[in-house]
Motif scaffolding. Sequence first.
Motif, mmCIF file in Angstrom:
data_model
loop_
_atom_site.group_PDB
_atom_site.id
_atom_site.type_symbol
_atom_site.label_atom_id
_atom_site.label_comp_id
_atom_site.label_asym_id
_atom_site.label_seq_id
_atom_site.Cartn_x
_atom_site.Cartn_y
_atom_site.Cartn_z
ATOM 1 N N THR A 12 -19.447 -9.895 -22.286
ATOM 2 C CA THR A 12 -19.953 -10.748 -23.382
ATOM 3 C C THR A 12 -20.075 -9.919 -24.650
ATOM 4 O O THR A 12 -20.301 -8.722 -24.603
ATOM 5 C CB THR A 12 -21.333 -11.317 -23.037
ATOM 6 N N ALA A 13 -19.934 -10.565 -25.793
ATOM 7 C CA ALA A 13 -19.850 -9.842 -27.063
ATOM 8 C C ALA A 13 -21.128 -9.053 -27.335
ATOM 9 O O ALA A 13 -21.079 -7.955 -27.863
ATOM 10 C CB ALA A 13 -19.579 -10.826 -28.188
ATOM 11 N N GLU A 14 -22.280 -9.613 -26.976
ATOM 12 C CA GLU A 14 -23.530 -8.940 -27.373
ATOM 13 C C GLU A 14 -23.721 -7.637 -26.634
ATOM 14 O O GLU A 14 -24.328 -6.709 -27.146
ATOM 15 C CB GLU A 14 -24.740 -9.842 -27.079
ATOM 16 N N SER A 15 -23.203 -7.559 -25.416
ATOM 17 C CA SER A 15 -23.568 -6.389 -24.633
ATOM 18 C C SER A 15 -22.594 -5.238 -24.814
ATOM 19 O O SER A 15 -22.858 -4.136 -24.374
ATOM 20 C CB SER A 15 -23.645 -6.767 -23.150
ATOM 21 N N ARG A 16 -21.417 -5.479 -25.479
ATOM 22 C CA ARG A 16 -20.467 -4.382 -25.581
ATOM 23 C C ARG A 16 -20.942 -3.393 -26.636
ATOM 24 O O ARG A 16 -21.492 -3.801 -27.659
ATOM 25 C CB ARG A 16 -19.088 -4.909 -25.960
ATOM 26 N N PRO A 17 -20.705 -2.109 -26.364
ATOM 27 C CA PRO A 17 -21.152 -1.125 -27.357
ATOM 28 C C PRO A 17 -20.403 -1.337 -28.676
ATOM 29 O O PRO A 17 -19.297 -1.867 -28.706
ATOM 30 C CB PRO A 17 -20.811 0.228 -26.738
ATOM 31 N N PHE A 18 -21.085 -0.890 -29.748
ATOM 32 C CA PHE A 18 -20.548 -1.121 -31.093
ATOM 33 C C PHE A 18 -19.185 -0.490 -31.246
ATOM 34 O O PHE A 18 -18.288 -1.039 -31.882
ATOM 35 C CB PHE A 18 -21.536 -0.570 -32.135
ATOM 36 N N ILE A 19 -19.017 0.686 -30.656
ATOM 37 C CA ILE A 19 -17.750 1.385 -30.842
ATOM 38 C C ILE A 19 -16.609 0.578 -30.227
ATOM 39 O O ILE A 19 -15.490 0.564 -30.759
ATOM 40 C CB ILE A 19 -17.836 2.818 -30.253
ATOM 41 N N ASP A 20 -16.917 -0.137 -29.154
ATOM 42 C CA ASP A 20 -15.861 -0.955 -28.560
ATOM 43 C C ASP A 20 -15.522 -2.154 -29.444
ATOM 44 O O ASP A 20 -14.361 -2.544 -29.567
ATOM 45 C CB ASP A 20 -16.300 -1.457 -27.177
ATOM 46 N N GLN A 21 -16.579 -2.705 -30.053
ATOM 47 C CA GLN A 21 -16.298 -3.831 -30.955
ATOM 48 C C GLN A 21 -15.460 -3.362 -32.137
ATOM 49 O O GLN A 21 -14.507 -4.023 -32.562
ATOM 50 C CB GLN A 21 -17.603 -4.424 -31.476
#
Lengths: 275, 349
Positions: A12-21
């Motif tokens: 889910t978008a909220e749980s992915r680390p920022f660097i992955d986003q």
Amino acid sequence: MSTESMAWPSTTAESRPFIDQLHEWATTVDHKRLGILYIVYALVFLVIGGIEATVIRIQLIRPHNNFVSPQVFNRMFTMHGTTMIFFVVMPVLFGFANYLIPLMIGARDMAFPRLNAFSFWMTAFGGLLLYFSLVGANGLYGAGNAPDVGWFAYAPLTSQTFSLGHSTDFWTLALLVSGFGSIGTAINIVATILCLRCPGMTLAKMPLFAWLNLVMAGLVILAVSPLTAAQIRSLAEQLALHDVCLHEYFHRLLRSIDIGAISTPEKIQTADWPA
Amino acid sequence: MQSRGSTKWHPRGSQILVCVCCTAAAFADPAPPLSPTNIFAPASTPAKSIFGLSLFVLAVTGAIFLIVFTLLLYSVVKFRKRKSDDGREPPQVYGSNQVELAWTIIPILIVLALFMATARVIASVQKQARLDNAIEVVAIGHQFWWEYRYPGFGVVTANELHVPVSDSHHPTPTFIKLLSADTDHSFWVPRLAGKTDLIPNHPNSMWIDPHEAGVYLGQCAQYCGTQHAKMLLRVYVQPRADFDRWIQGQRQSATESSAASQGQRIFETTSCIKCHTVAGTVANGHFGPDLTHLMSRETIAAGAAKNTPENLRQWILNPDAIKPGSLMPAMQLSDQDLDALTAYLGTLR
């Protein structure tokens, strides 16, 4: 099968680390994401170009004003024009085209998604190269060497005789890089509209916005390609690669584009003038 | 504004009165003198043709604007949302061959008319035949000054162009050949003609036939470098007799004056003579303006400053103070040398 060995990381978008986003945005080929990237990029440069316009306006608010020196003022209007056309208006148009055209014609994505991404990043880095000229490459004007040859950069003002330093090189290279991006996006738009329309959508039934972008993309291909050729010619002159036969041919062919007239100092002979 | 939530603004009487008074005040001044660069007051045939064409284009586009705006206003007012609307969509009519043909063909015809009119004006300006008694001038653009040569009279001058008045019954136009020594420039004197570029290695030509005597101002209209903004044009249109007298004066060599000989010595031993010409002396440079009759001009530095001894002195002391980025170097002269030099230049009438 045990659930532990099949535990996928949560996507889910909220749980992915920022660097992955961030990585996902940087490597996306999705037309909607690239459209957003184009438009955000254009908005940032709109602010920067707007600051340059404000400097111009403050300088011109009174006669004989000296808010900025003539040299800085010339850099301001050059950078303002170049930024607004190549790094605000064109990215905004391409951004809207990228986002909306596949949705309007019922396609899954643009015709060449990776070319799409490549084109965006070329445009982006072209803009960064142009602004790097403010801080990089010591020239005779001191630290920083933003182009001051006008946003149209006519020769012979851009030649080494009249523009010392590397300001013209920065202008030419930045637009060369971003020009390849523009041509790529334009090809992409034309291919998408001509080939990926959903069944039953003839060109006559296409939304007007898609028609507009088809024509706009065609014009970009027709206009940016000679511009790129002329810039390669300008670069050749900067590097003093004079070729006699090419000189005469290109002199006639490209004179009206962004090379006014190629003039080398040894050709200027005052003694030949009448009286 | 009302506070009752109505969205219509009914202008109160006092607000209307304020608007009318402000408009009246704007027109209450006596007419200001004609600006020397006023594009709506052409004084020469090329400028007049362009002005006439612009009025025609304004009329056509004004008519289009009125028609479109009237239709727009009518639709906005007549089909605005009313309280009795029930939100239904009107019938979705698709296409109409007559309407689409009309709004394609009529604009094409309008464009054709505008194109023809423009082509006619361009042809009439560019194909003007040379008259035998026309004055020939060669204008050479430099960074950032104008050089003028009159081949027929043997005159070389700079920055201030003198031409005779042209009577419409016995026209004496001036044909100007445009050359450039360095970058692109453009000759633009709005009241006399349109812009014509000066391009290196590509002679252009233009003509003017001013109908009224006076001074006409203009400026370089193609960005040519740091001081493009101060590369100004001054065209002095004089009656024929005055023009002939000016020509005679310009043809003289510089008069030797013993009183200013120290200044002349400084002029000739510093590198002034490498760039400037003073006819009749050893000064024979071509990079800067001809100074033989410097004092006959009203301005120096291509219109950047009035031609007064103080300005001249300041200019020689440090050109960058008047025109930063101009190509004349500061000559690093002492005060006495500067005074002597300025005195000498003051004798160059």
